[in-house]
Write a protein that holds these residues in place. Sequence first.
Motif, PDB file in Angstrom:
ATOM      1  N   UNK A   5       0.832  -1.204   0.000  1.00 26.25           N
ATOM      2  CA  UNK A   5       0.000   0.000   0.000  1.00 26.25           C
ATOM      3  C   UNK A   5       0.869   1.257   0.000  1.00 26.25           C
ATOM      4  N   UNK A   6       1.940   1.253   0.782  1.00 28.37           N
ATOM      5  CA  UNK A   6       2.876   2.381   0.773  1.00 28.37           C
ATOM      6  C   UNK A   6       3.467   2.580  -0.615  1.00 28.37           C
ATOM      7  N   UNK A   7       3.782   1.475  -1.261  1.00 30.75           N
ATOM      8  CA  UNK A   7       4.385   1.524  -2.593  1.00 30.75           C
ATOM      9  C   UNK A   7       3.415   2.130  -3.604  1.00 30.75           C
ATOM     10  N   UNK A   8       2.142   1.746  -3.537  1.00 29.84           N
ATOM     11  CA  UNK A   8       1.130   2.293  -4.462  1.00 29.84           C
ATOM     12  C   UNK A   8       0.969   3.790  -4.236  1.00 29.84           C
ATOM     13  N   UNK A   9       0.792   4.201  -2.978  1.00 30.79           N
ATOM     14  CA  UNK A   9       0.597   5.632  -2.713  1.00 30.79           C
ATOM     15  C   UNK A   9       1.844   6.444  -3.064  1.00 30.79           C
ATOM     16  N   UNK A  74      -6.278  -3.003 -11.468  1.00 33.45           N
ATOM     17  CA  UNK A  74      -6.636  -3.753 -10.262  1.00 33.45           C
ATOM     18  C   UNK A  74      -5.691  -3.465  -9.099  1.00 33.45           C
ATOM     19  N   UNK A  75      -4.509  -2.927  -9.399  1.00 33.98           N
ATOM     20  CA  UNK A  75      -3.559  -2.618  -8.330  1.00 33.98           C
ATOM     21  C   UNK A  75      -4.095  -1.525  -7.409  1.00 33.98           C
ATOM     22  N   UNK A  76      -5.075  -0.780  -7.873  1.00 33.40           N
ATOM     23  CA  UNK A  76      -5.674   0.286  -7.048  1.00 33.40           C
ATOM     24  C   UNK A  76      -6.605  -0.284  -5.977  1.00 33.40           C
ATOM     25  N   UNK A  77      -6.944  -1.555  -6.113  1.00 36.28           N
ATOM     26  CA  UNK A  77      -7.935  -2.158  -5.214  1.00 36.28           C
ATOM     27  C   UNK A  77      -7.547  -2.036  -3.738  1.00 36.28           C
ATOM     28  N   UNK A  78      -6.313  -2.327  -3.397  1.00 35.84           N
ATOM     29  CA  UNK A  78      -5.883  -2.251  -1.991  1.00 35.84           C
ATOM     30  C   UNK A  78      -5.999  -0.827  -1.466  1.00 35.84           C
TER      31      UNK A  78
END
Length: 114
Positions: A5-9, A74-78
């Motif tokens: 989640x940190x990586x996505x944000x 779909x990576x945005x799902x978390x």
Amino acid sequence: MSDPLDTVFAALADPTRRAILTMLLEDDMAVTDVADPFEMSLAAISKHLSILTRAGLIAQEKRGRVKWCKLQPDAMRAASVWMQGFGQFEPVNLDAFERFLEAEHLAGDVQADP
């Protein structure tokens, strides 16, 4: 960053990476085509693409001698699930997210014009 989640944000925090995601909403693109509208080196764009890939937001694959990028929404799902936990955010609507990215991209174009 070990938390996905940190990586996505962190990946979404950069305006160049958000602009790249906007471009990939249209279709898969070759790395050189992704780099074309930006005033930075191919190495710098490759770094941005690596960050997006590590975050799971895009996938890169070789087709012949050309490396292609593809959006992985779909990576945005978390991130969506995490925001929903606060009760004040609705689930991420990918159409609305697309409009947001397009608006960000257009805002960047307007600011770049002298």
